[in-house]
Design an enzyme around this catalytic site. Structure first.
Site, short mmCIF file in Angstrom:
data_model
loop_
_atom_site.label_atom_id
_atom_site.label_comp_id
_atom_site.label_asym_id
_atom_site.label_seq_id
_atom_site.Cartn_x
_atom_site.Cartn_y
_atom_site.Cartn_z
N ASP A 123 0.82 -1.22 0.00
CA ASP A 123 0.00 0.00 0.00
C ASP A 123 0.85 1.27 0.00
OD1 ASP A 123 -2.28 -1.45 0.01
OD2 ASP A 123 -3.03 -0.76 1.95
N HIS B 111 -5.56 8.28 6.39
CA HIS B 111 -5.19 7.01 7.05
C HIS B 111 -3.83 7.06 7.74
CE1 HIS B 111 -8.64 5.02 5.40
NE2 HIS B 111 -8.23 5.15 4.15
N HIS C 121 -13.84 5.35 2.35
CA HIS C 121 -13.17 4.63 3.43
C HIS C 121 -13.28 5.44 4.73
CE1 HIS C 121 -11.14 3.24 -0.30
NE2 HIS C 121 -11.09 2.08 0.32
#
Lengths: 215, 400
Positions: free
Chosen positions: B101, B143, B181
Protein backbone atom coordinates in the site's frame (compact mmCIF):
# COMPACT_ATOMS: atom_id res chain seq x y z
CA UNK A 1 -5.31 -19.02 22.46
CA UNK A 2 -4.62 -20.04 26.05
CA UNK A 3 -6.78 -19.15 29.01
CA UNK A 4 -3.82 -17.58 30.82
CA UNK A 5 -3.37 -15.07 27.99
CA UNK A 6 -6.95 -13.85 28.26
CA UNK A 7 -7.98 -14.24 31.92
CA UNK A 8 -8.31 -11.35 34.36
CA UNK A 9 -5.76 -11.79 37.13
CA UNK A 10 -7.00 -9.17 39.61
CA UNK A 11 -9.94 -11.15 40.91
CA UNK A 12 -12.53 -9.66 43.24
CA UNK A 13 -13.39 -12.53 45.61
CA UNK A 14 -15.05 -13.21 48.96
CA UNK A 15 -14.71 -15.41 52.00
CA UNK A 16 -17.69 -17.69 52.74
CA UNK A 17 -18.44 -15.96 56.02
CA UNK A 18 -18.79 -12.49 54.54
CA UNK A 19 -22.30 -11.10 54.05
CA UNK A 20 -24.63 -10.93 51.07
CA UNK A 21 -24.65 -7.14 51.61
CA UNK A 22 -20.92 -7.02 50.95
CA UNK A 23 -21.44 -9.04 47.75
CA UNK A 24 -24.05 -6.57 46.55
CA UNK A 25 -21.64 -3.72 47.22
CA UNK A 26 -18.76 -5.39 45.37
CA UNK A 27 -20.90 -6.24 42.33
CA UNK A 28 -22.00 -2.62 42.02
CA UNK A 29 -18.65 -1.06 42.77
CA UNK A 30 -16.67 -3.09 40.22
CA UNK A 31 -19.41 -3.52 37.59
CA UNK A 32 -19.00 -7.30 37.64
CA UNK A 33 -21.53 -10.12 37.59
CA UNK A 34 -19.78 -12.99 39.35
CA UNK A 35 -17.92 -13.44 42.62
CA UNK A 36 -15.86 -16.54 43.44
CA UNK A 37 -15.93 -17.63 47.08
CA UNK A 38 -12.58 -18.91 48.40
CA UNK A 39 -11.46 -20.50 51.66
CA UNK A 40 -8.40 -19.50 53.65
CA UNK A 41 -6.14 -21.48 51.24
CA UNK A 42 -7.51 -19.53 48.24
CA UNK A 43 -9.35 -22.63 47.00
CA UNK A 44 -12.59 -21.99 45.15
CA UNK A 45 -15.46 -23.43 47.18
CA UNK A 46 -18.35 -21.63 45.54
CA UNK A 47 -19.51 -18.91 43.17
CA UNK A 48 -22.38 -16.41 43.17
CA UNK A 49 -23.83 -14.44 40.28
CA UNK A 50 -25.46 -11.03 40.50
CA UNK A 51 -28.78 -12.81 40.03
CA UNK A 52 -28.18 -15.07 43.04
CA UNK A 53 -27.43 -12.01 45.14
CA UNK A 54 -30.46 -10.08 43.94
CA UNK A 55 -32.76 -13.07 44.54
CA UNK A 56 -31.51 -13.08 48.12
CA UNK A 57 -31.96 -9.32 48.55
CA UNK A 58 -35.17 -7.63 49.70
CA UNK A 59 -37.54 -6.20 47.11
CA UNK A 60 -36.87 -2.63 46.02
CA UNK A 61 -40.39 -1.87 47.26
CA UNK A 62 -39.33 -2.50 50.87
CA UNK A 63 -38.09 0.61 52.61
CA UNK A 64 -35.98 -1.02 55.31
CA UNK A 65 -32.66 0.89 55.53
CA UNK A 66 -30.88 -2.06 57.17
CA UNK A 67 -32.50 -5.26 55.87
CA UNK A 68 -31.87 -8.53 57.75
CA UNK A 69 -31.56 -10.55 54.51
CA UNK A 70 -28.32 -8.83 53.59
CA UNK A 71 -26.68 -9.94 56.83
CA UNK A 72 -26.77 -13.63 55.87
CA UNK A 73 -23.53 -15.33 55.01
CA UNK A 74 -22.70 -15.53 51.31
CA UNK A 75 -22.04 -19.26 51.71
CA UNK A 76 -25.78 -19.73 52.24
CA UNK A 77 -26.56 -18.84 48.62
CA UNK A 78 -23.40 -19.82 46.74
CA UNK A 79 -23.36 -22.51 44.05
CA UNK A 80 -20.98 -25.40 44.60
CA UNK A 81 -19.14 -27.35 43.43
CA UNK A 82 -17.80 -24.89 40.87
CA UNK A 83 -16.81 -25.60 37.27
CA UNK A 84 -13.25 -24.32 36.85
CA UNK A 85 -10.62 -24.29 34.10
CA UNK A 86 -6.82 -24.37 34.02
CA UNK A 87 -4.57 -21.55 32.71
CA UNK A 88 -3.30 -23.88 29.98
CA UNK A 89 -6.77 -24.76 28.69
CA UNK A 90 -7.79 -23.36 25.31
CA UNK A 91 -10.35 -20.60 24.86
CA UNK A 92 -12.22 -22.95 22.50
CA UNK A 93 -12.79 -25.28 25.46
CA UNK A 94 -14.06 -22.43 27.58
CA UNK A 95 -16.51 -21.57 24.81
CA UNK A 96 -17.85 -25.15 24.89
CA UNK A 97 -18.18 -25.02 28.67
CA UNK A 98 -20.14 -21.77 28.53
CA UNK A 99 -22.38 -23.21 25.84
CA UNK A 100 -23.00 -26.64 27.40
CA UNK A 101 -23.49 -25.52 30.99
CA UNK A 102 -25.29 -22.29 30.06
CA UNK A 103 -22.99 -20.22 32.24
CA UNK A 104 -21.13 -16.99 31.56
CA UNK A 105 -18.08 -17.17 33.80
CA UNK A 106 -15.51 -19.69 35.10
CA UNK A 107 -12.80 -19.28 37.74
CA UNK A 108 -9.30 -20.33 36.65
CA UNK A 109 -7.39 -22.47 39.14
CA UNK A 110 -3.87 -23.79 39.29
CA UNK A 111 -2.96 -26.43 41.86
CA UNK A 112 -6.48 -25.85 43.20
CA UNK A 113 -5.76 -22.18 43.94
CA UNK A 114 -7.70 -19.32 42.31
CA UNK A 115 -5.49 -17.46 39.78
CA UNK A 116 -7.96 -15.75 37.46
CA UNK A 117 -11.43 -15.41 35.95
CA UNK A 118 -12.77 -15.76 32.42
CA UNK A 119 -16.11 -14.19 31.52
CA UNK A 120 -18.38 -13.99 28.50
CA UNK A 121 -16.92 -10.58 27.73
CA UNK A 122 -13.36 -11.96 27.60
CA UNK A 123 -14.69 -14.61 25.24
CA UNK A 124 -16.11 -11.95 22.90
CA UNK A 125 -12.81 -10.07 23.05
CA UNK A 126 -11.08 -13.26 21.91
CA UNK A 127 -13.55 -13.58 19.05
CA UNK A 128 -12.76 -10.02 17.92
CA UNK A 129 -9.04 -10.84 18.01
CA UNK A 130 -9.59 -14.03 16.03
CA UNK A 131 -11.61 -12.31 13.33
CA UNK A 132 -8.99 -9.56 13.07
CA UNK A 133 -11.54 -6.75 12.81
CA UNK A 134 -9.63 -4.73 15.41
CA UNK A 135 -6.77 -3.85 13.06
CA UNK A 136 -6.82 -1.96 9.74
CA UNK A 137 -7.68 -4.46 7.03
CA UNK A 138 -9.86 -5.43 4.08
CA UNK A 139 -11.91 -8.61 4.03
CA UNK A 140 -12.20 -10.97 1.10
CA UNK A 141 -13.93 -14.34 0.90
CA UNK A 142 -12.86 -17.14 -1.41
CA UNK A 143 -14.96 -20.14 -2.38
CA UNK A 144 -12.78 -23.25 -2.73
CA UNK A 145 -13.25 -26.99 -3.14
CA UNK A 146 -13.36 -28.83 0.16
CA UNK A 147 -10.18 -30.91 -0.23
CA UNK A 148 -6.62 -30.93 1.19
CA UNK A 149 -4.08 -28.40 -0.02
CA UNK A 150 -6.42 -25.56 -0.90
CA UNK A 151 -5.40 -23.15 1.86
CA UNK A 152 -1.65 -23.09 1.08
CA UNK A 153 -2.41 -22.62 -2.60
CA UNK A 154 -4.55 -19.61 -1.86
CA UNK A 155 -2.26 -18.05 0.73
CA UNK A 156 0.70 -18.27 -1.63
CA UNK A 157 -0.85 -15.45 -3.64
CA UNK A 158 -0.86 -13.18 -0.57
CA UNK A 159 2.79 -13.92 0.11
CA UNK A 160 3.83 -13.14 -3.43
CA UNK A 161 2.02 -9.83 -3.18
CA UNK A 162 3.72 -9.04 0.15
CA UNK A 163 0.38 -8.54 1.84
CA UNK A 164 0.11 -9.46 5.49
CA UNK A 165 -2.84 -11.60 6.60
CA UNK A 166 -4.36 -10.56 9.92
CA UNK A 167 -6.79 -13.46 10.22
CA UNK A 168 -8.10 -16.55 8.45
CA UNK A 169 -11.40 -18.29 9.09
CA UNK A 170 -12.91 -21.21 7.22
CA UNK A 171 -16.60 -21.95 7.19
CA UNK A 172 -18.84 -24.39 5.34
CA UNK A 173 -20.55 -23.31 2.13
CA UNK A 174 -24.14 -24.07 3.04
CA UNK A 175 -25.72 -24.61 -0.39
CA UNK A 176 -23.10 -27.22 -1.41
CA UNK A 177 -20.97 -29.25 0.99
CA UNK A 178 -18.31 -29.88 -1.66
CA UNK A 179 -17.14 -26.30 -1.13
CA UNK A 180 -15.88 -24.14 1.71
CA UNK A 181 -15.50 -20.40 2.15
CA UNK A 182 -12.15 -19.07 3.36
CA UNK A 183 -12.37 -15.63 4.91
CA UNK A 184 -9.24 -13.50 4.98
CA UNK A 185 -8.61 -10.16 6.62
CA UNK A 186 -5.61 -8.68 4.86
CA UNK A 187 -3.66 -5.54 5.64
CA UNK A 188 -4.14 -3.62 2.43
CA UNK A 189 -6.45 -0.97 1.11
CA UNK A 190 -6.07 -2.29 -2.41
CA UNK A 191 -7.00 -5.98 -2.62
CA UNK A 192 -7.63 -5.69 -6.38
CA UNK A 193 -4.28 -7.16 -7.56
CA UNK A 194 -4.77 -10.14 -5.25
CA UNK A 195 -8.37 -10.61 -6.29
CA UNK A 196 -7.30 -10.55 -9.94
CA UNK A 197 -4.53 -13.10 -9.29
CA UNK A 198 -6.97 -15.39 -7.49
CA UNK A 199 -9.56 -15.10 -10.24
CA UNK A 200 -6.91 -15.81 -12.88
CA UNK A 201 -6.17 -19.16 -11.27
CA UNK A 202 -9.85 -19.93 -11.18
CA UNK A 203 -11.04 -19.14 -7.67
CA UNK A 204 -14.36 -17.56 -6.99
CA UNK A 205 -13.80 -14.39 -4.95
CA UNK A 206 -16.63 -12.82 -3.04
CA UNK A 207 -15.83 -9.16 -2.30
CA UNK A 208 -18.22 -8.27 -0.94
CA UNK A 209 -20.44 -11.28 -0.37
CA UNK A 210 -24.07 -10.29 -0.37
CA UNK A 211 -26.82 -12.74 -1.29
CA UNK A 212 -28.61 -11.70 -4.45
CA UNK A 213 -25.87 -9.29 -5.51
CA UNK A 214 -23.25 -9.69 -8.23
CA UNK A 215 -19.76 -10.08 -6.80
CA UNK B 1 -18.19 38.32 3.94
CA UNK B 2 -20.84 36.87 1.67
CA UNK B 3 -24.22 36.08 3.20
CA UNK B 4 -25.41 32.60 2.32
CA UNK B 5 -27.87 33.13 -0.49
CA UNK B 6 -29.80 29.86 -0.64
CA UNK B 7 -29.99 28.54 -4.16
CA UNK B 8 -29.00 31.84 -5.70
CA UNK B 9 -25.68 32.54 -7.33
CA UNK B 10 -23.15 34.02 -4.96
CA UNK B 11 -19.50 34.92 -5.37
CA UNK B 12 -17.15 33.85 -2.60
CA UNK B 13 -13.49 34.64 -2.23
CA UNK B 14 -11.67 31.33 -2.26
CA UNK B 15 -8.09 30.11 -2.68
CA UNK B 16 -6.94 27.11 -4.74
CA UNK B 17 -3.76 25.54 -3.38
CA UNK B 18 -1.75 24.00 -6.18
CA UNK B 19 1.72 22.96 -7.20
CA UNK B 20 2.99 20.73 -9.99
CA UNK B 21 5.08 19.12 -7.26
CA UNK B 22 1.99 17.36 -5.86
CA UNK B 23 2.84 14.81 -8.55
CA UNK B 24 6.07 13.94 -6.73
CA UNK B 25 3.88 11.96 -4.27
CA UNK B 26 3.93 8.85 -6.46
CA UNK B 27 4.54 5.36 -5.12
CA UNK B 28 4.81 3.39 -8.33
CA UNK B 29 3.52 3.52 -11.87
CA UNK B 30 0.84 0.91 -11.24
CA UNK B 31 -0.21 2.26 -7.83
CA UNK B 32 -3.84 3.39 -7.64
CA UNK B 33 -3.04 6.64 -5.78
CA UNK B 34 -2.21 9.10 -8.55
CA UNK B 35 -1.99 12.87 -8.08
CA UNK B 36 -2.32 13.39 -11.80
CA UNK B 37 -6.01 13.75 -10.94
CA UNK B 38 -5.24 17.10 -9.27
CA UNK B 39 -3.56 18.41 -12.41
CA UNK B 40 -6.46 17.13 -14.53
CA UNK B 41 -8.94 18.88 -12.24
CA UNK B 42 -7.00 22.13 -12.34
CA UNK B 43 -6.87 22.08 -16.13
CA UNK B 44 -10.55 21.28 -16.40
CA UNK B 45 -11.31 24.32 -14.23
CA UNK B 46 -9.00 26.49 -16.29
CA UNK B 47 -10.64 25.47 -19.54
CA UNK B 48 -14.01 26.30 -17.97
CA UNK B 49 -12.51 29.67 -16.95
CA UNK B 50 -13.50 29.04 -13.37
CA UNK B 51 -9.92 29.23 -12.15
CA UNK B 52 -7.69 32.25 -12.74
CA UNK B 53 -4.24 33.37 -11.69
CA UNK B 54 -5.54 35.31 -8.70
CA UNK B 55 -7.05 32.17 -7.15
CA UNK B 56 -3.82 30.23 -6.85
CA UNK B 57 -2.06 29.79 -3.53
CA UNK B 58 1.46 28.42 -3.59
CA UNK B 59 1.87 25.68 -0.97
CA UNK B 60 4.72 25.56 1.48
CA UNK B 61 6.39 22.46 2.87
CA UNK B 62 5.48 21.54 6.45
CA UNK B 63 8.34 21.81 8.94
CA UNK B 64 9.37 18.92 11.19
CA UNK B 65 7.89 20.80 14.14
CA UNK B 66 4.54 20.95 12.36
CA UNK B 67 4.64 17.24 11.46
CA UNK B 68 5.35 16.49 15.11
CA UNK B 69 1.96 17.98 16.04
CA UNK B 70 0.67 14.49 15.16
CA UNK B 71 3.59 12.24 14.19
CA UNK B 72 6.37 10.84 16.37
CA UNK B 73 9.97 11.93 15.77
CA UNK B 74 11.06 8.34 15.22
CA UNK B 75 8.50 7.87 12.48
CA UNK B 76 9.45 11.11 10.72
CA UNK B 77 13.06 10.02 10.93
CA UNK B 78 12.18 6.63 9.41
CA UNK B 79 10.35 8.31 6.50
CA UNK B 80 13.37 10.55 5.91
CA UNK B 81 15.72 7.58 5.86
CA UNK B 82 13.38 5.70 3.52
CA UNK B 83 13.49 8.72 1.19
CA UNK B 84 17.21 8.14 0.73
CA UNK B 85 17.05 4.35 0.61
CA UNK B 86 18.50 4.00 4.11
CA UNK B 87 15.65 2.13 5.80
CA UNK B 88 15.84 -1.66 6.01
CA UNK B 89 12.83 -3.78 5.11
CA UNK B 90 12.37 -4.94 8.71
CA UNK B 91 12.56 -1.41 10.10
CA UNK B 92 10.06 -0.28 7.50
CA UNK B 93 7.50 -2.94 8.46
CA UNK B 94 7.28 -1.51 11.97
CA UNK B 95 6.18 1.83 10.48
CA UNK B 96 4.05 0.43 7.66
CA UNK B 97 6.61 1.67 5.14
CA UNK B 98 7.60 -0.55 2.22
CA UNK B 99 4.31 -2.43 2.10
CA UNK B 100 2.25 -2.93 -1.02
CA UNK B 101 0.00 0.00 0.00
CA UNK B 102 2.75 2.46 0.90
CA UNK B 103 5.92 1.40 -0.93
CA UNK B 104 9.16 3.32 -0.47
CA UNK B 105 9.99 5.95 -3.10
CA UNK B 106 12.83 8.39 -3.44
CA UNK B 107 12.05 11.73 -1.84
CA UNK B 108 8.96 10.44 -0.04
CA UNK B 109 9.51 12.68 2.97
CA UNK B 110 9.63 15.90 0.94
CA UNK B 111 6.66 14.86 -1.19
CA UNK B 112 4.58 14.00 1.89
CA UNK B 113 5.65 17.10 3.84
CA UNK B 114 4.57 19.22 0.87
CA UNK B 115 1.06 17.73 1.01
CA UNK B 116 0.85 18.56 4.72
CA UNK B 117 2.22 22.07 4.08
CA UNK B 118 -0.35 22.61 1.35
CA UNK B 119 -3.13 21.91 3.83
CA UNK B 120 -1.54 24.35 6.29
CA UNK B 121 -1.40 26.94 3.48
CA UNK B 122 -5.13 26.45 2.90
CA UNK B 123 -5.84 26.77 6.62
CA UNK B 124 -3.85 29.98 7.07
CA UNK B 125 -5.43 31.51 3.96
CA UNK B 126 -8.86 31.13 5.54
CA UNK B 127 -8.11 31.66 9.20
CA UNK B 128 -5.99 34.77 8.64
CA UNK B 129 -9.16 36.15 7.08
CA UNK B 130 -7.89 36.71 3.55
CA UNK B 131 -10.19 34.10 2.01
CA UNK B 132 -13.58 32.72 2.96
CA UNK B 133 -12.79 29.20 1.75
CA UNK B 134 -9.79 27.28 0.47
CA UNK B 135 -9.39 24.05 -1.47
CA UNK B 136 -6.36 21.78 -1.29
CA UNK B 137 -6.89 18.75 -3.49
CA UNK B 138 -3.38 17.53 -2.73
CA UNK B 139 -4.37 16.74 0.86
CA UNK B 140 -6.92 14.60 2.68
CA UNK B 141 -4.61 11.67 3.49
CA UNK B 142 -6.74 10.46 6.36
CA UNK B 143 -5.19 7.01 7.05
CA UNK B 144 -1.83 8.28 8.33
CA UNK B 145 -1.17 7.43 11.99
CA UNK B 146 1.13 8.85 14.65
CA UNK B 147 3.84 6.34 13.85
CA UNK B 148 2.52 4.35 10.93
CA UNK B 149 1.88 4.78 7.24
CA UNK B 150 -1.16 3.01 5.86
CA UNK B 151 -3.78 3.05 3.15
CA UNK B 152 -1.64 5.10 0.70
CA UNK B 153 -1.05 7.78 3.37
CA UNK B 154 2.30 8.69 4.91
CA UNK B 155 1.66 11.89 6.86
CA UNK B 156 -1.85 12.82 7.89
CA UNK B 157 -2.23 16.39 6.63
CA UNK B 158 -5.81 16.68 7.91
CA UNK B 159 -4.86 15.70 11.45
CA UNK B 160 -1.75 17.92 11.47
CA UNK B 161 -3.87 20.77 10.10
CA UNK B 162 -6.57 20.38 12.74
CA UNK B 163 -4.03 20.30 15.57
CA UNK B 164 -2.40 23.37 13.99
CA UNK B 165 -5.78 25.14 14.06
CA UNK B 166 -6.26 24.15 17.71
CA UNK B 167 -2.89 25.50 18.78
CA UNK B 168 -2.61 28.58 16.59
CA UNK B 169 -6.22 29.77 16.45
CA UNK B 170 -7.94 27.87 19.27
CA UNK B 171 -11.00 27.27 17.08
CA UNK B 172 -13.46 24.40 17.51
CA UNK B 173 -13.10 22.21 14.43
CA UNK B 174 -15.69 20.07 12.70
CA UNK B 175 -14.09 17.49 10.40
CA UNK B 176 -16.39 15.94 7.78
CA UNK B 177 -15.09 12.98 5.81
CA UNK B 178 -17.06 11.75 2.77
CA UNK B 179 -14.36 9.42 1.43
CA UNK B 180 -15.73 5.88 0.89
CA UNK B 181 -13.17 4.63 3.43
CA UNK B 182 -13.44 5.41 7.15
CA UNK B 183 -11.39 8.47 8.18
CA UNK B 184 -9.67 6.48 10.90
CA UNK B 185 -6.37 8.36 11.25
CA UNK B 186 -8.09 11.67 11.93
CA UNK B 187 -10.73 10.12 14.18
CA UNK B 188 -8.18 8.39 16.43
CA UNK B 189 -5.99 11.51 16.59
CA UNK B 190 -8.80 13.49 18.24
CA UNK B 191 -10.76 10.66 19.85
CA UNK B 192 -10.53 12.16 23.35
CA UNK B 193 -10.72 15.81 22.31
CA UNK B 194 -14.06 17.60 22.82
CA UNK B 195 -12.93 20.58 20.71
CA UNK B 196 -12.60 18.52 17.56
CA UNK B 197 -15.67 16.74 16.27
CA UNK B 198 -15.13 14.11 13.59
CA UNK B 199 -17.88 12.88 11.27
CA UNK B 200 -17.24 10.18 8.69
CA UNK B 201 -19.70 8.63 6.24
CA UNK B 202 -18.23 5.59 4.49
CA UNK B 203 -18.89 2.11 3.18
CA UNK B 204 -19.17 -0.35 6.07
CA UNK B 205 -15.91 -1.93 7.15
CA UNK B 206 -17.26 -5.45 6.80
CA UNK B 207 -15.26 -5.84 3.59
CA UNK B 208 -13.65 -2.51 2.99
CA UNK B 209 -10.44 -1.18 4.46
CA UNK B 210 -9.80 -0.16 7.22
CA UNK B 211 -12.68 -2.10 8.79
CA UNK B 212 -13.40 0.45 11.51
CA UNK B 213 -15.93 3.31 11.61
CA UNK B 214 -18.74 1.64 13.49
CA UNK B 215 -21.61 3.67 14.87
CA UNK B 216 -20.43 2.68 18.34
CA UNK B 217 -17.13 4.56 17.94
CA UNK B 218 -18.24 7.73 19.69
CA UNK B 219 -15.08 9.03 21.34
CA UNK B 220 -13.31 8.60 24.62
CA UNK B 221 -13.26 10.42 27.97
CA UNK B 222 -13.94 14.15 27.43
CA UNK B 223 -14.16 13.44 23.71
CA UNK B 224 -17.10 11.06 24.15
CA UNK B 225 -19.95 12.13 21.91
CA UNK B 226 -17.70 14.04 19.50
CA UNK B 227 -17.05 11.25 17.04
CA UNK B 228 -19.79 10.30 14.56
CA UNK B 229 -19.77 7.45 12.07
CA UNK B 230 -22.23 6.43 9.38
CA UNK B 231 -21.11 3.07 7.95
CA UNK B 232 -23.38 2.56 4.94
CA UNK B 233 -24.01 -0.68 3.10
CA UNK B 234 -22.19 -1.79 -0.02
CA UNK B 235 -24.26 -0.87 -3.13
CA UNK B 236 -25.75 2.24 -1.50
CA UNK B 237 -27.03 4.69 -4.13
CA UNK B 238 -27.29 8.51 -4.31
CA UNK B 239 -30.63 8.98 -2.58
CA UNK B 240 -29.77 7.03 0.52
CA UNK B 241 -26.22 8.41 0.72
CA UNK B 242 -27.49 11.98 0.53
CA UNK B 243 -30.36 11.39 2.94
CA UNK B 244 -27.88 10.25 5.59
CA UNK B 245 -25.21 12.83 4.82
CA UNK B 246 -27.51 15.83 4.82
CA UNK B 247 -29.53 14.85 7.83
CA UNK B 248 -26.49 13.98 9.95
CA UNK B 249 -24.38 16.96 8.88
CA UNK B 250 -27.20 19.39 9.79
CA UNK B 251 -27.75 17.76 13.18
CA UNK B 252 -24.04 17.59 13.99
CA UNK B 253 -23.26 21.18 13.02
CA UNK B 254 -26.16 22.45 15.11
CA UNK B 255 -25.09 20.31 18.05
CA UNK B 256 -21.37 21.11 17.90
CA UNK B 257 -21.44 24.71 16.66
CA UNK B 258 -17.97 24.71 15.15
CA UNK B 259 -15.83 27.78 14.39
CA UNK B 260 -14.42 26.19 11.26
CA UNK B 261 -15.26 23.21 9.03
CA UNK B 262 -12.61 21.01 7.44
CA UNK B 263 -13.92 18.56 4.84
CA UNK B 264 -12.15 15.58 3.36
CA UNK B 265 -13.60 15.15 -0.12
CA UNK B 266 -12.40 11.74 -1.24
CA UNK B 267 -14.13 10.88 -4.52
CA UNK B 268 -14.18 7.11 -4.32
CA UNK B 269 -17.83 6.46 -3.48
CA UNK B 270 -18.74 6.58 -7.17
CA UNK B 271 -20.01 3.47 -8.93
CA UNK B 272 -16.97 3.53 -11.23
CA UNK B 273 -14.43 3.49 -8.41
CA UNK B 274 -12.46 0.24 -8.59
CA UNK B 275 -11.68 -0.02 -4.87
CA UNK B 276 -15.10 0.35 -3.28
CA UNK B 277 -18.63 -1.01 -3.64
CA UNK B 278 -20.86 2.04 -3.36
CA UNK B 279 -23.13 3.04 -6.23
CA UNK B 280 -23.10 6.81 -6.22
CA UNK B 281 -23.10 9.05 -9.28
CA UNK B 282 -21.96 12.65 -9.84
CA UNK B 283 -25.11 13.78 -8.03
CA UNK B 284 -23.48 13.35 -4.62
CA UNK B 285 -20.44 15.34 -5.69
CA UNK B 286 -22.64 18.34 -6.31
CA UNK B 287 -24.55 18.02 -3.04
CA UNK B 288 -21.58 17.22 -0.78
CA UNK B 289 -19.82 20.57 -1.26
CA UNK B 290 -23.12 22.47 -1.55
CA UNK B 291 -24.14 21.54 1.99
CA UNK B 292 -20.65 22.16 3.41
CA UNK B 293 -20.78 25.58 1.74
CA UNK B 294 -24.19 26.41 3.14
CA UNK B 295 -23.37 25.30 6.67
CA UNK B 296 -19.98 27.03 6.74
CA UNK B 297 -21.75 30.32 6.00
CA UNK B 298 -24.53 29.68 8.49
CA UNK B 299 -22.34 28.58 11.39
CA UNK B 300 -18.71 29.56 10.74
CA UNK B 301 -18.81 32.91 8.91
CA UNK B 302 -17.80 30.96 5.83
CA UNK B 303 -14.64 29.40 7.28
CA UNK B 304 -14.33 26.18 5.28
CA UNK B 305 -11.24 24.31 4.17
CA UNK B 306 -11.80 21.44 1.73
CA UNK B 307 -9.23 18.72 1.09
CA UNK B 308 -8.92 15.94 -1.47
CA UNK B 309 -8.55 12.29 -0.47
CA UNK B 310 -9.22 8.97 -2.16
CA UNK B 311 -10.52 8.62 -5.69
CA UNK B 312 -9.20 5.88 -7.95
CA UNK B 313 -11.10 6.34 -11.16
CA UNK B 314 -8.94 9.33 -11.97
CA UNK B 315 -10.34 9.59 -15.50
CA UNK B 316 -14.10 9.52 -15.34
CA UNK B 317 -14.81 10.49 -11.74
CA UNK B 318 -12.24 12.52 -9.84
CA UNK B 319 -11.67 15.54 -12.12
CA UNK B 320 -15.39 16.19 -12.44
CA UNK B 321 -16.12 15.57 -8.76
CA UNK B 322 -13.30 17.81 -7.55
CA UNK B 323 -13.98 20.57 -10.06
CA UNK B 324 -17.51 20.75 -8.65
CA UNK B 325 -16.14 21.46 -5.16
CA UNK B 326 -14.36 24.53 -6.49
CA UNK B 327 -17.33 25.63 -8.56
CA UNK B 328 -19.72 25.36 -5.62
CA UNK B 329 -17.21 26.97 -3.27
CA UNK B 330 -16.84 30.04 -5.49
CA UNK B 331 -20.30 30.46 -7.02
CA UNK B 332 -22.67 28.16 -5.11
CA UNK B 333 -23.73 26.59 -8.42
CA UNK B 334 -22.35 23.36 -9.88
CA UNK B 335 -21.33 23.03 -13.52
CA UNK B 336 -23.90 21.54 -15.89
CA UNK B 337 -23.96 20.52 -19.51
CA UNK B 338 -21.00 19.40 -21.59
CA UNK B 339 -17.42 18.76 -20.61
CA UNK B 340 -15.16 21.03 -22.68
CA UNK B 341 -13.91 19.27 -25.80
CA UNK B 342 -10.34 20.54 -25.56
CA UNK B 343 -9.92 19.04 -22.10
CA UNK B 344 -11.33 15.73 -23.20
CA UNK B 345 -9.09 15.65 -26.25
CA UNK B 346 -5.99 16.36 -24.22
CA UNK B 347 -6.55 13.52 -21.75
CA UNK B 348 -8.42 10.92 -23.77
CA UNK B 349 -5.20 9.54 -25.25
CA UNK B 350 -3.83 8.75 -21.81
CA UNK B 351 -7.05 7.27 -20.46
CA UNK B 352 -7.84 3.55 -20.69
CA UNK B 353 -11.57 4.35 -20.61
CA UNK B 354 -13.83 6.72 -22.53
CA UNK B 355 -13.90 10.10 -20.77
CA UNK B 356 -17.34 11.51 -19.96
CA UNK B 357 -19.09 14.04 -22.20
CA UNK B 358 -21.19 15.71 -19.55
CA UNK B 359 -20.85 17.00 -16.00
CA UNK B 360 -23.75 14.87 -14.83
CA UNK B 361 -23.85 11.10 -15.30
CA UNK B 362 -26.49 9.77 -17.66
CA UNK B 363 -29.01 7.49 -15.97
CA UNK B 364 -28.43 3.75 -16.12
CA UNK B 365 -24.64 3.61 -15.71
CA UNK B 366 -25.21 0.56 -13.52
CA UNK B 367 -27.84 -2.18 -13.40
CA UNK B 368 -30.66 -1.65 -10.88
CA UNK B 369 -29.67 -2.81 -7.39
CA UNK B 370 -32.00 -5.70 -6.44
CA UNK B 371 -31.88 -5.08 -2.68
CA UNK B 372 -32.25 -1.32 -2.78
CA UNK B 373 -35.13 -1.16 -0.30
CA UNK B 374 -33.32 -3.25 2.29
CA UNK B 375 -30.15 -1.21 1.87
CA UNK B 376 -32.07 2.04 2.30
CA UNK B 377 -33.79 0.69 5.39
CA UNK B 378 -30.53 -0.52 6.93
CA UNK B 379 -28.87 2.81 6.27
CA UNK B 380 -31.74 4.64 7.98
CA UNK B 381 -31.23 2.50 11.06
CA UNK B 382 -27.55 3.43 11.03
CA UNK B 383 -28.46 7.11 10.87
CA UNK B 384 -30.93 6.74 13.70
CA UNK B 385 -28.40 5.00 15.94
CA UNK B 386 -25.64 7.44 15.17
CA UNK B 387 -27.81 10.49 15.86
CA UNK B 388 -29.37 9.01 18.99
CA UNK B 389 -26.78 10.74 21.15
CA UNK B 390 -27.74 14.17 19.79
CA UNK B 391 -31.47 13.47 19.82
CA UNK B 392 -31.38 12.25 23.41
CA UNK B 393 -29.60 15.42 24.47
CA UNK B 394 -32.14 17.56 22.64
CA UNK B 395 -35.00 15.78 24.38
CA UNK B 396 -33.31 16.17 27.73
CA UNK B 397 -32.69 19.88 27.15
CA UNK B 398 -36.31 20.41 26.16
CA UNK B 399 -37.47 18.85 29.42
CA UNK B 400 -35.23 20.90 31.67
Amino acid sequence: MLVEEVMKKDVIKMAPTETIGKALKLLNEYHIRHLPIVDEDNQVIGIVSDRDVRDASPSIFENDPDPEELKNEISSIMTSPVITVHPLDFMEEVASIFYEHEIACVPVTKEDKLVGMITEKDMLYTLIQLTGTNVQSSQIEIKVENRPGMLPKVTQVFGQRKVNISSVLIYPYKPDSRYKIIVFRIQTMNPMPIINNLKEVGYEVLWPNMPGMPS
Amino acid sequence: MAEYAGDALMICKAGFVYSEDFNSYRFRDDHPFNQLRVTMTKELLEVEQALQAEHFLKPRKATDEELKLIHSSKYIDAVKRASNGLLTEDEGMEYGIGTEDTPIFKGMHDASALLVGSTLTAIDAVLEGKYEHALNLGGGLHHGFERKASGFCIYNDGAVGIEYIRQKYNYRVLYVDTDAHHGDGVQWSFYDDPNVCTFSIHETGRYLFPGTGNVSERGLKEGYGYSFNLPIDAFTEDESFLELYESAFRDIVEFFKPDVIVTQNGADAHYYDPLTHLCSTMEIYERIPALAHELSHRYCEGRWIALGGGGYDIWRVVPRAWAQIWKVMTTNKPFAGSIPKSWKEKWQGKSPVELPDTWQDPSGIYKPIPRKDEITEKNRKVLEKSMQFIHNQKKYNNFT
